[in-house]
Design an enzyme around this catalytic site. Structure first.
Site, PDB file in Angstrom:
ATOM      1  N   LEU A 126       0.807  -1.088   0.048  1.00 17.71           N
ATOM      2  CA  LEU A 126      -0.040   0.101  -0.034  1.00 17.71           C
ATOM      3  C   LEU A 126       0.954   1.460  -0.197  1.00 17.71           C
ATOM      4  CD1 LEU A 126      -2.701  -0.789   2.464  1.00 17.71           C
ATOM      5  CD2 LEU A 126      -2.854  -1.238   0.233  1.00 17.71           C
ATOM      6  N   ASP A 127       0.462   2.332  -0.556  1.00 22.53           N
ATOM      7  CA  ASP A 127       1.148   3.743  -0.536  1.00 22.53           C
ATOM      8  C   ASP A 127       1.317   4.043   0.851  1.00 22.53           C
ATOM      9  OD1 ASP A 127       1.376   3.608  -3.294  1.00 22.53           O
ATOM     10  OD2 ASP A 127      -0.594   4.592  -3.618  1.00 22.53           O
ATOM     11  N   ARG A 128       2.172   4.799   1.151  1.00 24.28           N
ATOM     12  CA  ARG A 128       2.276   5.502   2.625  1.00 24.28           C
ATOM     13  C   ARG A 128       1.247   6.189   2.984  1.00 24.28           C
ATOM     14  NH1 ARG A 128       3.874  10.072   5.423  1.00 24.28           N
ATOM     15  NH2 ARG A 128       3.206  11.658   3.764  1.00 24.28           N
ATOM     16  N   GLU A 129       0.304   7.027   2.305  1.00 20.94           N
ATOM     17  CA  GLU A 129      -0.851   7.592   3.020  1.00 20.94           C
ATOM     18  C   GLU A 129      -2.184   6.448   2.804  1.00 20.94           C
ATOM     19  OE1 GLU A 129      -1.644  11.292   1.039  1.00 20.94           O
ATOM     20  OE2 GLU A 129       0.240  12.052   1.541  1.00 20.94           O
ATOM     21  N   THR A 130      -2.204   5.400   2.220  1.00 18.43           N
ATOM     22  CA  THR A 130      -3.570   4.650   2.003  1.00 18.43           C
ATOM     23  C   THR A 130      -3.198   3.671   3.257  1.00 18.43           C
ATOM     24  OG1 THR A 130      -3.218   4.373  -0.205  1.00 18.43           O
ATOM     25  CG2 THR A 130      -4.665   2.737   0.817  1.00 18.43           C
TER      26      THR A 130
END
Length: 250
Positions: A44-48
């Site tokens: 997952l992306d950092r902000e997800t």
């Protein structure tokens, strides 16, 4: 496990920010010492935020890897987007490639829809439509200021492929960018400004949330297992908080 927003999954440089991988290695130190391992199956992306599948043995890692290759590991995400879609279900079939290969881009990782790109398909379902109150609008002297309303939707995204930033690009391409998205939202310059200055009041005014409103909500292995994660507190507050117009959920 349920990953919080703002936590990197894998290290990007030695001695960098805390990562999910490092925290799991500390948590599972006993298993690792006894021939175990930590393999993160879905990145997952950092902000997800949301569900991350972790294999603790080599056998489990191989099993999940094969399931992903055979597309038997199914993912569903929840996203808060700007506007009210004029559809209930939509299938987007649009190939993706790195934007810098085809036009100037100041963001190296930014993706774009391009016929030379890799195949990418996402199915979208509208879960709900809602309205939030904005800041008071100027009014003539002696009258009460009006509170403008802004339309948003909670959308379920089901990726059929696994391209970088796929859900974010596809939603932006159909006119409903994810709230808080610094790259694919109102202006990519906001991302560059954020890198330079960090989170500011001006960025908050334009982006509304300090992270993109995307959550890994469900993982399913066909006919075997299923995991679900509810909308996290920050995104639930955006949908249901005092600025949302109660009784006007569509």
């Amino acid at each position: 496990m349920d990953k919080p927003p703002f936590l990197l999954v894998h290290p990007t440089k030695p001695g960098g920010a805390p990562t999910l991988w490092k925290q799991l290695r500390e948590l599972l130190a006993f298993e690792i010492a006894n021939d175990g391992q930590v393999s993160i199956v879905n990145r997952l992306d950092r902000e997800t935020s949301g569900l991350v599948l972790v294999a603790k043995t080599a056998a489990a890692a191989r099993k999940f890897g094969l399931l992903m290759q055979r597309r038997r590991l199914k993912k569903q995400y929840l996203a808060i987007v700007s506007g009210w879609p004029d559809w209930e279900i939509k299938f987007v079939d649009a190939p993706l490639d790195r934007q810098g290969r085809h036009q100037k881009s100041e963001i190296w990782l930014k993706q774009t829809i391009h016929p030379a790109g890799a195949a990418a398909q996402t199915e979208f379902w509208v879960e709900r439509r809602f309205v939030r109150l904005g800041a008071p609008s100027p009014r003539p002297a002696g009258s009460r200021p009006a509170l403008p309303t802004h339309k948003f939707s909670l959308v379920r995204a089901i990726p059929r492929t696994g391209r970088t930033h796929q859900i974010r690009v596809h939603l932006a391409s159909i006119g409903h960018p994810i709230v808080g998205d610094k790259i694919y939202g109102p202006d990519e310059q906001l991302y560059l400004r954020f890198i330079e200055t960090g989170w500011t009041r001006e960025l908050e005014r334009q982006l509304l949330l300090p992270r993109h409103a995307l959550h890994s909500a469900k993982l399913t292995i066909d006919g075997e297992m299923e995991w679900e994660s509810p909308l996290p507190a920050d995104l639930a507050r955006f949908c249901n908080g005092p600025e949302s117009v109660r009784g006007r959920i569509y």
